[in-house]
Design a protein around this motif. Structure first.
Motif, PDB file in Angstrom:
ATOM      1  N   ALA A 100       0.835  -1.203   0.000  1.00 53.23           N
ATOM      2  CA  ALA A 100       0.000   0.000   0.000  1.00 53.23           C
ATOM      3  C   ALA A 100       0.872   1.256   0.000  1.00 53.23           C
ATOM      4  O   ALA A 100       2.011   1.230   0.481  1.00 53.23           O
ATOM      5  CB  ALA A 100      -0.912  -0.007   1.215  1.00 53.23           C
ATOM      6  N   PRO A 101       0.352   2.351  -0.508  1.00 56.42           N
ATOM      7  CA  PRO A 101       1.138   3.596  -0.533  1.00 56.42           C
ATOM      8  C   PRO A 101       1.344   4.150   0.868  1.00 56.42           C
ATOM      9  O   PRO A 101       0.575   3.863   1.796  1.00 56.42           O
ATOM     10  CB  PRO A 101       0.275   4.542  -1.384  1.00 56.42           C
ATOM     11  N   ALA A 102       2.394   4.947   1.009  1.00 56.16           N
ATOM     12  CA  ALA A 102       2.714   5.540   2.306  1.00 56.16           C
ATOM     13  C   ALA A 102       1.584   6.442   2.781  1.00 56.16           C
ATOM     14  O   ALA A 102       0.894   7.093   1.977  1.00 56.16           O
ATOM     15  CB  ALA A 102       4.017   6.319   2.206  1.00 56.16           C
ATOM     16  N   ARG A 103       1.374   6.481   4.085  1.00 51.44           N
ATOM     17  CA  ARG A 103       0.355   7.350   4.679  1.00 51.44           C
ATOM     18  C   ARG A 103       0.719   7.576   6.147  1.00 51.44           C
ATOM     19  O   ARG A 103       1.353   6.737   6.771  1.00 51.44           O
ATOM     20  CB  ARG A 103      -1.040   6.732   4.576  1.00 51.44           C
ATOM     21  N   PRO A 104       0.295   8.699   6.708  1.00 49.02           N
ATOM     22  CA  PRO A 104       0.521   8.910   8.146  1.00 49.02           C
ATOM     23  C   PRO A 104      -0.509   8.152   8.973  1.00 49.02           C
ATOM     24  O   PRO A 104      -1.568   7.744   8.458  1.00 49.02           O
ATOM     25  CB  PRO A 104       0.342  10.421   8.298  1.00 49.02           C
ATOM     26  N   ALA A 105      -0.204   7.958  10.231  1.00 52.56           N
ATOM     27  CA  ALA A 105      -1.191   7.396  11.153  1.00 52.56           C
ATOM     28  C   ALA A 105      -2.210   8.459  11.510  1.00 52.56           C
ATOM     29  O   ALA A 105      -1.924   9.661  11.463  1.00 52.56           O
ATOM     30  CB  ALA A 105      -0.492   6.894  12.418  1.00 52.56           C
ATOM     31  N   HIS A 106      -3.407   8.031  11.856  1.00 52.45           N
ATOM     32  CA  HIS A 106      -4.407   8.967  12.357  1.00 52.45           C
ATOM     33  C   HIS A 106      -3.960   9.539  13.698  1.00 52.45           C
ATOM     34  O   HIS A 106      -3.371   8.832  14.526  1.00 52.45           O
ATOM     35  CB  HIS A 106      -5.755   8.279  12.538  1.00 52.45           C
ATOM     36  N   THR A 107      -4.240  10.799  13.914  1.00 54.77           N
ATOM     37  CA  THR A 107      -4.043  11.378  15.237  1.00 54.77           C
ATOM     38  C   THR A 107      -5.146  10.876  16.164  1.00 54.77           C
ATOM     39  O   THR A 107      -6.148  10.291  15.713  1.00 54.77           O
ATOM     40  CB  THR A 107      -4.096  12.906  15.177  1.00 54.77           C
ATOM     41  N   LEU A 108      -4.981  11.106  17.456  1.00 63.74           N
ATOM     42  CA  LEU A 108      -6.037  10.722  18.396  1.00 63.74           C
ATOM     43  C   LEU A 108      -7.348  11.406  18.026  1.00 63.74           C
ATOM     44  O   LEU A 108      -8.406  10.768  18.005  1.00 63.74           O
ATOM     45  CB  LEU A 108      -5.619  11.085  19.825  1.00 63.74           C
ATOM     46  N   ARG A 109      -7.279  12.677  17.697  1.00 60.28           N
ATOM     47  CA  ARG A 109      -8.506  13.404  17.323  1.00 60.28           C
ATOM     48  C   ARG A 109      -9.166  12.779  16.104  1.00 60.28           C
ATOM     49  O   ARG A 109     -10.398  12.622  16.061  1.00 60.28           O
ATOM     50  CB  ARG A 109      -8.180  14.880  17.050  1.00 60.28           C
ATOM     51  N   GLU A 110      -8.389  12.393  15.120  1.00 57.29           N
ATOM     52  CA  GLU A 110      -8.941  11.808  13.896  1.00 57.29           C
ATOM     53  C   GLU A 110      -9.549  10.430  14.137  1.00 57.29           C
ATOM     54  O   GLU A 110     -10.410   9.992  13.380  1.00 57.29           O
ATOM     55  CB  GLU A 110      -7.861  11.719  12.825  1.00 57.29           C
ATOM     56  N   SER A 111      -9.110   9.753  15.193  1.00 56.66           N
ATOM     57  CA  SER A 111      -9.606   8.400  15.466  1.00 56.66           C
ATOM     58  C   SER A 111     -10.932   8.390  16.216  1.00 56.66           C
ATOM     59  O   SER A 111     -11.539   7.322  16.380  1.00 56.66           O
ATOM     60  CB  SER A 111      -8.561   7.623  16.273  1.00 56.66           C
ATOM     61  N   LEU A 112     -11.405   9.530  16.669  1.00 58.50           N
ATOM     62  CA  LEU A 112     -12.633   9.587  17.470  1.00 58.50           C
ATOM     63  C   LEU A 112     -13.832   9.686  16.537  1.00 58.50           C
ATOM     64  O   LEU A 112     -14.357  10.778  16.268  1.00 58.50           O
ATOM     65  CB  LEU A 112     -12.585  10.788  18.426  1.00 58.50           C
ATOM     66  N   ILE A 113     -14.286   8.544  16.040  1.00 55.84           N
ATOM     67  CA  ILE A 113     -15.309   8.541  14.988  1.00 55.84           C
ATOM     68  C   ILE A 113     -16.595   7.853  15.408  1.00 55.84           C
ATOM     69  O   ILE A 113     -17.555   7.837  14.633  1.00 55.84           O
ATOM     70  CB  ILE A 113     -14.761   7.870  13.714  1.00 55.84           C
ATOM     71  N   ASP A 114     -16.647   7.276  16.615  1.00 56.94           N
ATOM     72  CA  ASP A 114     -17.831   6.502  16.997  1.00 56.94           C
ATOM     73  C   ASP A 114     -18.817   7.277  17.853  1.00 56.94           C
ATOM     74  O   ASP A 114     -19.804   6.718  18.324  1.00 56.94           O
ATOM     75  CB  ASP A 114     -17.427   5.209  17.716  1.00 56.94           C
TER      76      ASP A 114
END
Length: 308
Positions: A100-114
Protein backbone atom coordinates in the motif's frame (compact mmCIF):
# COMPACT_ATOMS: atom_id res chain seq x y z
CA UNK A 1 -25.98 10.51 24.09
CA UNK A 2 -22.35 9.56 24.65
CA UNK A 3 -19.76 12.06 23.42
CA UNK A 4 -16.01 12.39 23.25
CA UNK A 5 -14.30 15.20 25.12
CA UNK A 6 -11.05 16.07 23.38
CA UNK A 7 -8.23 18.30 24.55
CA UNK A 8 -5.11 19.19 22.58
CA UNK A 9 -2.75 19.55 25.51
CA UNK A 10 0.90 20.45 25.74
CA UNK A 11 2.98 17.31 25.28
CA UNK A 12 -0.04 15.09 24.76
CA UNK A 13 -3.52 14.83 23.34
CA UNK A 14 -6.20 13.48 25.68
CA UNK A 15 -9.74 12.30 25.17
CA UNK A 16 -12.53 10.72 27.19
CA UNK A 17 -15.75 9.11 26.04
CA UNK A 18 -18.48 10.27 28.43
CA UNK A 19 -21.78 8.46 29.00
CA UNK A 20 -25.18 10.07 29.56
CA UNK A 21 -24.46 10.32 33.29
CA UNK A 22 -21.20 12.19 32.72
CA UNK A 23 -18.93 9.28 33.61
CA UNK A 24 -15.81 8.28 31.67
CA UNK A 25 -16.27 5.11 29.63
CA UNK A 26 -12.91 5.30 27.84
CA UNK A 27 -9.84 7.41 28.57
CA UNK A 28 -7.24 7.83 25.85
CA UNK A 29 -3.87 9.62 25.87
CA UNK A 30 -1.53 10.15 22.94
CA UNK A 31 1.89 11.36 24.10
CA UNK A 32 3.84 13.53 21.67
CA UNK A 33 6.87 11.68 20.33
CA UNK A 34 5.37 8.31 21.15
CA UNK A 35 6.95 6.67 18.12
CA UNK A 36 5.31 5.03 15.09
CA UNK A 37 1.57 4.55 15.61
CA UNK A 38 -0.87 1.97 14.19
CA UNK A 39 -2.01 2.81 10.68
CA UNK A 40 1.28 4.43 9.63
CA UNK A 41 2.67 3.09 6.34
CA UNK A 42 6.26 4.10 5.76
CA UNK A 43 9.42 3.14 3.90
CA UNK A 44 11.86 0.83 5.63
CA UNK A 45 14.64 -1.69 5.08
CA UNK A 46 14.76 -5.29 6.18
CA UNK A 47 17.69 -5.56 8.61
CA UNK A 48 16.90 -9.02 10.04
CA UNK A 49 14.51 -11.76 9.05
CA UNK A 50 11.83 -10.45 11.43
CA UNK A 51 13.01 -6.86 11.91
CA UNK A 52 12.70 -3.77 9.73
CA UNK A 53 14.09 -0.29 10.24
CA UNK A 54 12.05 2.70 9.13
CA UNK A 55 13.82 5.40 7.16
CA UNK A 56 13.22 7.60 10.24
CA UNK A 57 15.32 5.19 12.33
CA UNK A 58 12.79 3.20 14.39
CA UNK A 59 13.00 -0.60 14.48
CA UNK A 60 9.80 -2.55 13.79
CA UNK A 61 9.17 -6.19 14.66
CA UNK A 62 7.52 -7.90 11.70
CA UNK A 63 4.42 -10.02 12.35
CA UNK A 64 5.24 -12.44 9.54
CA UNK A 65 8.86 -12.82 8.47
CA UNK A 66 8.94 -12.12 4.73
CA UNK A 67 9.73 -14.81 2.18
CA UNK A 68 11.99 -14.10 -0.75
CA UNK A 69 13.17 -10.67 0.42
CA UNK A 70 16.89 -10.23 1.00
CA UNK A 71 18.37 -8.42 3.95
CA UNK A 72 18.82 -4.74 3.21
CA UNK A 73 15.97 -4.65 0.69
CA UNK A 74 13.73 -1.57 0.58
CA UNK A 75 10.18 -2.34 1.76
CA UNK A 76 7.08 -0.57 3.08
CA UNK A 77 5.75 -1.40 6.53
CA UNK A 78 2.33 -0.84 8.06
CA UNK A 79 2.38 -0.39 11.85
CA UNK A 80 -0.14 -2.67 13.57
CA UNK A 81 0.85 -2.10 17.21
CA UNK A 82 2.59 0.80 18.91
CA UNK A 83 5.59 0.29 21.17
CA UNK A 84 4.67 -1.16 24.57
CA UNK A 85 6.67 0.23 27.50
CA UNK A 86 7.91 -2.44 29.91
CA UNK A 87 10.46 -2.33 32.72
CA UNK A 88 13.92 -3.04 31.39
CA UNK A 89 13.06 -4.02 27.83
CA UNK A 90 10.25 -2.16 26.04
CA UNK A 91 8.53 -4.01 23.23
CA UNK A 92 9.20 -2.27 19.89
CA UNK A 93 6.39 -1.39 17.50
CA UNK A 94 5.00 -4.25 15.46
CA UNK A 95 4.16 -4.14 11.77
CA UNK A 96 3.75 -6.03 8.52
CA UNK A 97 5.09 -5.64 5.01
CA UNK A 98 2.63 -4.05 2.61
CA UNK A 99 2.38 -2.82 -0.97
CA UNK A 100 0.00 0.00 0.00
CA UNK A 101 1.14 3.60 -0.53
CA UNK A 102 2.71 5.54 2.31
CA UNK A 103 0.35 7.35 4.68
CA UNK A 104 0.52 8.91 8.15
CA UNK A 105 -1.19 7.40 11.15
CA UNK A 106 -4.41 8.97 12.36
CA UNK A 107 -4.04 11.38 15.24
CA UNK A 108 -6.04 10.72 18.40
CA UNK A 109 -8.51 13.40 17.32
CA UNK A 110 -8.94 11.81 13.90
CA UNK A 111 -9.61 8.40 15.47
CA UNK A 112 -12.63 9.59 17.47
CA UNK A 113 -15.31 8.54 14.99
CA UNK A 114 -17.83 6.50 17.00
CA UNK A 115 -19.48 9.42 18.82
CA UNK A 116 -19.75 13.22 18.54
CA UNK A 117 -16.63 15.12 19.63
CA UNK A 118 -16.56 18.23 21.81
CA UNK A 119 -13.22 20.04 21.70
CA UNK A 120 -12.43 21.66 25.02
CA UNK A 121 -11.01 25.14 25.55
CA UNK A 122 -9.09 26.28 28.60
CA UNK A 123 -11.37 29.27 29.27
CA UNK A 124 -14.36 26.94 29.59
CA UNK A 125 -15.35 24.90 32.68
CA UNK A 126 -13.15 21.82 32.99
CA UNK A 127 -15.46 19.14 31.59
CA UNK A 128 -12.75 16.46 31.71
CA UNK A 129 -12.13 17.02 35.39
CA UNK A 130 -15.86 17.11 36.10
CA UNK A 131 -16.16 13.66 34.52
CA UNK A 132 -13.41 12.27 36.77
CA UNK A 133 -10.24 12.61 34.68
CA UNK A 134 -7.90 12.87 37.67
CA UNK A 135 -9.51 9.84 39.30
CA UNK A 136 -8.98 7.79 36.13
CA UNK A 137 -5.30 8.79 36.01
CA UNK A 138 -4.97 7.87 39.70
CA UNK A 139 -6.45 4.45 38.95
CA UNK A 140 -3.90 3.94 36.19
CA UNK A 141 -0.97 5.00 38.36
CA UNK A 142 -1.88 3.10 41.53
CA UNK A 143 -3.83 0.13 40.16
CA UNK A 144 -6.47 0.58 42.88
CA UNK A 145 -9.98 0.59 41.39
CA UNK A 146 -12.92 0.77 43.78
CA UNK A 147 -16.35 -0.68 43.05
CA UNK A 148 -19.42 -1.14 45.29
CA UNK A 149 -18.43 -3.41 48.16
CA UNK A 150 -14.96 -4.19 46.88
CA UNK A 151 -11.64 -3.22 45.33
CA UNK A 152 -9.74 -4.28 42.23
CA UNK A 153 -5.96 -4.24 42.24
CA UNK A 154 -4.45 -4.04 38.78
CA UNK A 155 -0.88 -4.76 37.61
CA UNK A 156 0.36 -4.56 34.00
CA UNK A 157 3.10 -7.19 33.73
CA UNK A 158 5.18 -8.26 30.70
CA UNK A 159 3.25 -11.55 30.55
CA UNK A 160 -0.30 -10.26 31.07
CA UNK A 161 -2.41 -7.63 32.78
CA UNK A 162 -3.60 -8.96 36.15
CA UNK A 163 -6.64 -8.08 38.27
CA UNK A 164 -7.08 -9.25 41.85
CA UNK A 165 -10.49 -8.98 43.53
CA UNK A 166 -11.01 -8.11 47.20
CA UNK A 167 -14.24 -7.29 48.96
CA UNK A 168 -17.10 -8.13 51.25
CA UNK A 169 -19.03 -11.42 51.25
CA UNK A 170 -21.17 -13.06 50.04
CA UNK A 171 -18.52 -14.07 47.53
CA UNK A 172 -20.90 -15.01 44.70
CA UNK A 173 -22.38 -11.51 44.61
CA UNK A 174 -18.93 -9.92 45.07
CA UNK A 175 -17.55 -11.81 42.07
CA UNK A 176 -20.43 -10.70 39.83
CA UNK A 177 -19.95 -7.04 40.81
CA UNK A 178 -16.21 -7.44 40.30
CA UNK A 179 -16.71 -8.90 36.81
CA UNK A 180 -18.69 -5.81 35.81
CA UNK A 181 -16.03 -3.55 37.34
CA UNK A 182 -13.19 -5.40 35.57
CA UNK A 183 -14.97 -5.12 32.22
CA UNK A 184 -15.46 -1.39 32.72
CA UNK A 185 -11.81 -0.93 33.76
CA UNK A 186 -10.55 -2.83 30.71
CA UNK A 187 -12.50 -0.54 28.42
CA UNK A 188 -11.73 2.62 30.39
CA UNK A 189 -7.97 2.05 30.44
CA UNK A 190 -7.61 0.51 26.96
CA UNK A 191 -6.21 -2.77 28.28
CA UNK A 192 -5.48 -5.35 25.60
CA UNK A 193 -3.50 -8.51 25.07
CA UNK A 194 -3.70 -11.26 27.68
CA UNK A 195 -5.62 -10.38 30.84
CA UNK A 196 -5.93 -12.53 33.97
CA UNK A 197 -8.58 -12.06 36.67
CA UNK A 198 -8.35 -13.69 40.10
CA UNK A 199 -11.92 -13.84 41.42
CA UNK A 200 -12.80 -15.32 44.82
CA UNK A 201 -13.02 -19.10 44.76
CA UNK A 202 -16.65 -19.91 43.91
CA UNK A 203 -18.50 -23.08 44.81
CA UNK A 204 -20.68 -24.31 42.00
CA UNK A 205 -20.93 -24.04 38.27
CA UNK A 206 -23.92 -21.66 38.33
CA UNK A 207 -21.98 -19.07 40.34
CA UNK A 208 -19.04 -19.20 37.95
CA UNK A 209 -21.33 -18.91 34.92
CA UNK A 210 -23.00 -15.86 36.47
CA UNK A 211 -19.60 -14.16 36.74
CA UNK A 212 -18.80 -14.92 33.10
CA UNK A 213 -22.21 -13.65 31.99
CA UNK A 214 -21.72 -10.40 33.91
CA UNK A 215 -18.41 -9.79 32.17
CA UNK A 216 -19.81 -10.71 28.75
CA UNK A 217 -22.67 -8.25 29.16
CA UNK A 218 -20.34 -5.32 29.93
CA UNK A 219 -17.14 -5.84 27.89
CA UNK A 220 -17.50 -4.91 24.20
CA UNK A 221 -16.57 -7.53 21.61
CA UNK A 222 -14.31 -8.73 20.14
CA UNK A 223 -12.51 -10.75 22.80
CA UNK A 224 -11.98 -14.35 23.78
CA UNK A 225 -12.06 -15.75 27.30
CA UNK A 226 -11.88 -18.91 29.30
CA UNK A 227 -14.50 -20.02 31.80
CA UNK A 228 -13.94 -19.20 35.47
CA UNK A 229 -12.05 -22.23 36.77
CA UNK A 230 -12.43 -23.90 40.14
CA UNK A 231 -9.82 -21.58 41.65
CA UNK A 232 -11.65 -18.45 40.48
CA UNK A 233 -9.31 -17.57 37.61
CA UNK A 234 -10.41 -16.32 34.19
CA UNK A 235 -8.23 -15.33 31.23
CA UNK A 236 -9.27 -12.86 28.53
CA UNK A 237 -7.51 -12.10 25.25
CA UNK A 238 -8.20 -8.83 23.39
CA UNK A 239 -6.59 -7.19 20.40
CA UNK A 240 -3.84 -4.81 21.41
CA UNK A 241 -2.81 -1.87 19.25
CA UNK A 242 -1.77 0.64 21.93
CA UNK A 243 -0.35 0.57 25.46
CA UNK A 244 -2.89 0.94 28.26
CA UNK A 245 -3.13 4.18 30.22
CA UNK A 246 -1.44 2.38 33.12
CA UNK A 247 1.53 1.39 30.94
CA UNK A 248 1.82 4.92 29.54
CA UNK A 249 1.75 6.65 32.91
CA UNK A 250 3.79 4.14 34.91
CA UNK A 251 6.55 3.97 32.32
CA UNK A 252 7.23 7.71 32.76
CA UNK A 253 5.49 9.07 35.89
CA UNK A 254 7.61 12.23 35.90
CA UNK A 255 6.60 13.03 32.32
CA UNK A 256 2.95 12.33 33.15
CA UNK A 257 3.16 14.64 36.17
CA UNK A 258 4.84 17.34 34.07
CA UNK A 259 2.12 17.26 31.43
CA UNK A 260 -0.56 17.31 34.14
CA UNK A 261 1.12 20.34 35.72
CA UNK A 262 1.14 22.14 32.37
CA UNK A 263 -2.56 21.38 32.02
CA UNK A 264 -3.21 22.97 35.41
CA UNK A 265 -1.05 26.00 34.58
CA UNK A 266 -2.84 26.47 31.27
CA UNK A 267 -6.19 26.56 33.08
CA UNK A 268 -5.07 28.99 35.78
CA UNK A 269 -6.84 32.37 35.36
CA UNK A 270 -4.63 35.27 34.35
CA UNK A 271 -5.63 37.08 37.54
CA UNK A 272 -4.19 34.29 39.72
CA UNK A 273 -0.56 34.22 40.92
CA UNK A 274 1.93 33.06 38.31
CA UNK A 275 4.05 31.00 40.72
CA UNK A 276 3.54 27.22 40.73
CA UNK A 277 4.88 24.67 43.21
CA UNK A 278 6.03 21.46 41.50
CA UNK A 279 8.47 18.71 42.53
CA UNK A 280 12.07 19.28 41.37
CA UNK A 281 12.00 16.39 38.88
CA UNK A 282 8.79 17.71 37.32
CA UNK A 283 10.23 21.20 37.09
CA UNK A 284 13.38 19.85 35.44
CA UNK A 285 11.35 17.85 32.92
CA UNK A 286 9.28 20.87 31.93
CA UNK A 287 12.33 23.11 31.57
CA UNK A 288 14.05 20.43 29.49
CA UNK A 289 11.35 20.89 26.82
CA UNK A 290 11.70 24.38 25.30
CA UNK A 291 8.75 23.57 23.03
CA UNK A 292 6.54 22.98 26.09
CA UNK A 293 7.64 26.28 27.60
CA UNK A 294 7.05 28.11 24.32
CA UNK A 295 3.58 26.58 24.07
CA UNK A 296 2.58 27.53 27.62
CA UNK A 297 3.78 31.11 27.05
CA UNK A 298 1.86 31.31 23.78
CA UNK A 299 -1.33 29.91 25.33
CA UNK A 300 -1.29 31.89 28.59
CA UNK A 301 0.60 35.04 27.63
CA UNK A 302 3.07 34.71 30.51
CA UNK A 303 6.06 32.66 31.56
CA UNK A 304 5.27 30.49 34.60
CA UNK A 305 7.53 30.70 37.64
CA UNK A 306 8.23 27.37 39.32
CA UNK A 307 8.73 27.13 43.06
CA UNK A 308 10.20 23.70 43.84
Amino acid sequence: MAEWLFEAGIGEQRAALIDDDGHIIRARIAVDGGGPQPGLIASARLIERDLARLDTGEDITLVRPPAGITLGAAIRVEITRAAIPEPGRPKPPRGRITDAPARPAHTLRESLIDAPVRELRTHEPDALEAAGWSEVLEEALTGDIAFPGGMLRFWPTPAMALFDVDGDPPLDALAVRAATAVAAAIERHNIGGSIGIDFPTLAGRDARQAVAAALDSRLPQPFERTAVNGFGFMQIVRARAYPSTAELLRSDPVGAAARAALRQIERTPASAPNCFRVPPKVRARILAHPDWMAAIVQRTGRTPIFDA
